[in-house]
Design a protein around this motif. Structure first.
Motif, PDB file in Angstrom:
ATOM      1  N   UNK A  51       0.808  -1.225   0.000  1.00 12.66           N
ATOM      2  CA  UNK A  51       0.000   0.000   0.000  1.00 12.66           C
ATOM      3  C   UNK A  51       0.842   1.276   0.000  1.00 12.66           C
ATOM      4  N   UNK A  52       1.940   1.360   0.789  1.00  3.31           N
ATOM      5  CA  UNK A  52       2.720   2.609   0.754  1.00  3.31           C
ATOM      6  C   UNK A  52       3.358   2.888  -0.599  1.00  3.31           C
ATOM      7  N   UNK A  53       3.615   1.840  -1.393  1.00  2.00           N
ATOM      8  CA  UNK A  53       4.224   2.042  -2.701  1.00  2.00           C
ATOM      9  C   UNK A  53       3.186   2.338  -3.775  1.00  2.00           C
ATOM     10  N   UNK A  54       1.940   1.870  -3.558  1.00  6.49           N
ATOM     11  CA  UNK A  54       0.876   2.093  -4.536  1.00  6.49           C
ATOM     12  C   UNK A  54       0.226   3.460  -4.318  1.00  6.49           C
ATOM     13  N   UNK A  55      -0.154   3.737  -3.064  1.00  7.00           N
ATOM     14  CA  UNK A  55      -0.718   5.042  -2.694  1.00  7.00           C
ATOM     15  C   UNK A  55       0.291   5.708  -1.759  1.00  7.00           C
ATOM     16  N   UNK A  56       1.124   6.525  -2.326  1.00  8.00           N
ATOM     17  CA  UNK A  56       2.274   7.062  -1.587  1.00  8.00           C
ATOM     18  C   UNK A  56       1.848   7.972  -0.435  1.00  8.00           C
ATOM     19  N   UNK A  70       7.642  12.468  -1.503  1.00  8.62           N
ATOM     20  CA  UNK A  70       7.013  11.174  -1.742  1.00  8.62           C
ATOM     21  C   UNK A  70       7.930  10.217  -2.488  1.00  8.62           C
ATOM     22  N   UNK A  71       8.821  10.738  -3.297  1.00  6.85           N
ATOM     23  CA  UNK A  71       9.716   9.881  -4.067  1.00  6.85           C
ATOM     24  C   UNK A  71      10.644   9.058  -3.201  1.00  6.85           C
ATOM     25  N   UNK A  76      14.988   1.784  -0.012  1.00  6.72           N
ATOM     26  CA  UNK A  76      14.753   0.577   0.795  1.00  6.72           C
ATOM     27  C   UNK A  76      14.435   0.852   2.260  1.00  6.72           C
ATOM     28  N   UNK A  77      15.163   1.766   2.885  1.00 11.70           N
ATOM     29  CA  UNK A  77      14.928   2.033   4.305  1.00 11.70           C
ATOM     30  C   UNK A  77      13.538   2.570   4.581  1.00 11.70           C
ATOM     31  N   UNK A  78      13.130   3.572   3.834  1.00 12.10           N
ATOM     32  CA  UNK A  78      11.800   4.147   4.019  1.00 12.10           C
ATOM     33  C   UNK A  78      10.705   3.172   3.595  1.00 12.10           C
ATOM     34  N   UNK A  79      10.966   2.418   2.524  1.00 14.03           N
ATOM     35  CA  UNK A  79       9.959   1.468   2.040  1.00 14.03           C
ATOM     36  C   UNK A  79       9.677   0.391   3.080  1.00 14.03           C
ATOM     37  N   UNK A 122      -9.172  11.611  -1.091  1.00 13.74           N
ATOM     38  CA  UNK A 122      -8.738  10.841  -2.251  1.00 13.74           C
ATOM     39  C   UNK A 122      -9.304   9.422  -2.143  1.00 13.74           C
ATOM     40  N   UNK A 123     -10.235   9.076  -3.035  1.00 13.47           N
ATOM     41  CA  UNK A 123     -10.877   7.756  -2.969  1.00 13.47           C
ATOM     42  C   UNK A 123      -9.862   6.642  -3.194  1.00 13.47           C
ATOM     43  N   UNK A 124      -8.953   6.838  -4.116  1.00 12.33           N
ATOM     44  CA  UNK A 124      -7.939   5.817  -4.411  1.00 12.33           C
ATOM     45  C   UNK A 124      -7.099   5.512  -3.173  1.00 12.33           C
ATOM     46  N   UNK A 125      -6.652   6.539  -2.485  1.00 10.21           N
ATOM     47  CA  UNK A 125      -5.846   6.353  -1.277  1.00 10.21           C
ATOM     48  C   UNK A 125      -6.648   5.593  -0.218  1.00 10.21           C
ATOM     49  N   UNK A 126      -7.910   5.963  -0.041  1.00  7.05           N
ATOM     50  CA  UNK A 126      -8.736   5.302   0.961  1.00  7.05           C
ATOM     51  C   UNK A 126      -8.974   3.837   0.655  1.00  7.05           C
ATOM     52  N   UNK A 127      -9.120   3.497  -0.630  1.00  7.74           N
ATOM     53  CA  UNK A 127      -9.364   2.108  -0.998  1.00  7.74           C
ATOM     54  C   UNK A 127      -8.112   1.252  -0.827  1.00  7.74           C
ATOM     55  N   UNK A 128      -6.963   1.777  -1.217  1.00  5.55           N
ATOM     56  CA  UNK A 128      -5.725   0.993  -1.118  1.00  5.55           C
ATOM     57  C   UNK A 128      -5.356   0.759   0.340  1.00  5.55           C
ATOM     58  N   UNK A 129      -5.312   1.801   1.142  1.00  2.00           N
ATOM     59  CA  UNK A 129      -4.989   1.627   2.558  1.00  2.00           C
ATOM     60  C   UNK A 129      -6.143   0.956   3.301  1.00  2.00           C
ATOM     61  N   UNK A 130      -7.363   1.123   2.803  1.00  2.07           N
ATOM     62  CA  UNK A 130      -8.495   0.425   3.406  1.00  2.07           C
ATOM     63  C   UNK A 130      -8.401  -1.074   3.249  1.00  2.07           C
TER      64      UNK A 130
END
Length: 339
Positions: A51-56, A70-71, A76-79, A122-130
């Motif tokens: 989820x953190x990589x899809x919806x940053x 966001x980049x 690796x460490x942050x990911x 953001x609906x996309x963010x809510x769905x991915x982290x949801x």
């Protein structure tokens, strides 16, 4: 004298290979609907994990992860930190604006919002982290209710008598009340004592109180049959204690049906949590949970705003359908009468 010849002994098959070629798994692999359900479940699992990589992350989540842009999430460490130790702020939906009216993806600038926005979120963010929220709540609630149900059902079926009568009486009381009504009642009491607090614990507690009875009744019925078998009498004759017989001999041979029910129950937990959010008893406004987005869509049921309800509904339907397809296939594969 010639040396005696020895016949080479073939090495034993690896346990993993034996499991992969077992009749139950062969039948499960030949069931296209079950395989489809399993693949969709895996996709949801990968979506939740990544989820953190899809919806940053944005806003306070970005700050709590120690990131400036966001980049950096692809470092690796942050990911790894975002994937395995996400701060609570990351579960709050990205707020693009404070406009209540939904906005289509074409009108959203400055952020990645392919599904548009509602109430500024953001609906996309809510769905991915949801998806993370849905899987987390499903496995925690089903795991706890399954464990409690197995333990209580095993005691009820193994000992019988007044113990069985007492436990079955409690189960009958639970069945006498609609599950959603009982869950709402318990959750309302718990939330009244701690208004504004994190609802995760109260939701899990309320749903576990109402969910263990089904597993207990099923496991009791299987144990009533299993305890009469010869190997249980043999273990008793050898002096095995009751708890050892229950945990070592009786319960492991009575789990097929209840395990299948648990897989099917994984599909219903997000629906129940979404219903609680829709009733205003779930997570706080803006939390990444599918029920929140359904609740937001209630005020915008118009053809022009189809995306507000369509995308959350698709996620919920696919999630439930996947576990139901896989659970049905698993039930057929584990049933010896259908092999």
């Amino acid at each position: 004298m010639a040396a005696p010849t020895t016949t080479p002994v073939a090495p034993a098959a690896a346990p993993a290979r034996g499991f992969w070629t077992s009749p139950a798994l062969r039948k499960l692999r030949r069931n296209p609907l079950a395989v489809t359900g399993f693949v969709i479940v895996l996709l949801f699992g990968l979506m939740a994990l990544l989820a953190p990589l899809i919806a940053k992350p944005t806003g306070n989540c970005l700050r709590d992860l120690g990131m400036e842009t966001q980049g950096q999430i692809y470092q690796p460490g942050f990911a790894l930190k975002a994937i395995f130790a996400s701060p609570p702020e990351c579960y709050k939906m990205e707020r693009v604006s404070f406009a209540q009216e939904p906005a289509p993806a074409s009108s959203v600038t400055g952020t990645f919002a392919p599904f548009g926005t509602v109430n500024g979120y953001n609906i996309f963010y809510g769905l991915i982290w949801g998806t993370r929220t849905a899987l987390k709540m499903s496995f925690i609630i089903v795991g706890i209710t399954l464990s409690i149900g197995i333990l209580i059902g095993a005691i009820s079926g193994f000992y019988g008598g007044w113990v069985d009568g007492l436990i079955q009486g409690i189960i009958n009381v639970i069945y006498a009340l609609p599950p959603l009504v009982l869950t709402v009642t318990i959750l309302t009491i718990l939330r009244a004592k701690n208004p504004g607090g994190d609802p995760t614990g109260p939701i899990i507690f309320a749903m576990c109180i109402t969910g263990w009875a089904t597993y207990a009744r099923v496991i009791r019925g299987d144990i009533l049959k299993t305890r009469q078998l010869e190997y249980v009498d043999a273990a008793r004759a050898l002096g095995a204690r009751d708890m050892r017989m229950i945990l070592r001999h009786v319960v492991p041979n009575s789990l097929t049906t209840v395990f299948t029910l648990a897989v099917l129950a994984l599909a219903t937990v997000p629906l129940s949590v979404a219903a609680l959010s829709f009733l205003g008893l779930g997570f706080e406004s803006g939390y990444s949970e599918w029920g929140q987005l359904i609740d937001f869509a209630r005020a915008w049921l118009k053809p022009d705003y189809w995306y507000v309800l369509a995308f959350p509904a698709i996620f919920i339907v696919l999630f439930s359908l996947a576990f139901n397809l896989f659970g049905d296939g698993l039930r057929d594969a584990l049933d010896p009468k259908t092999r």
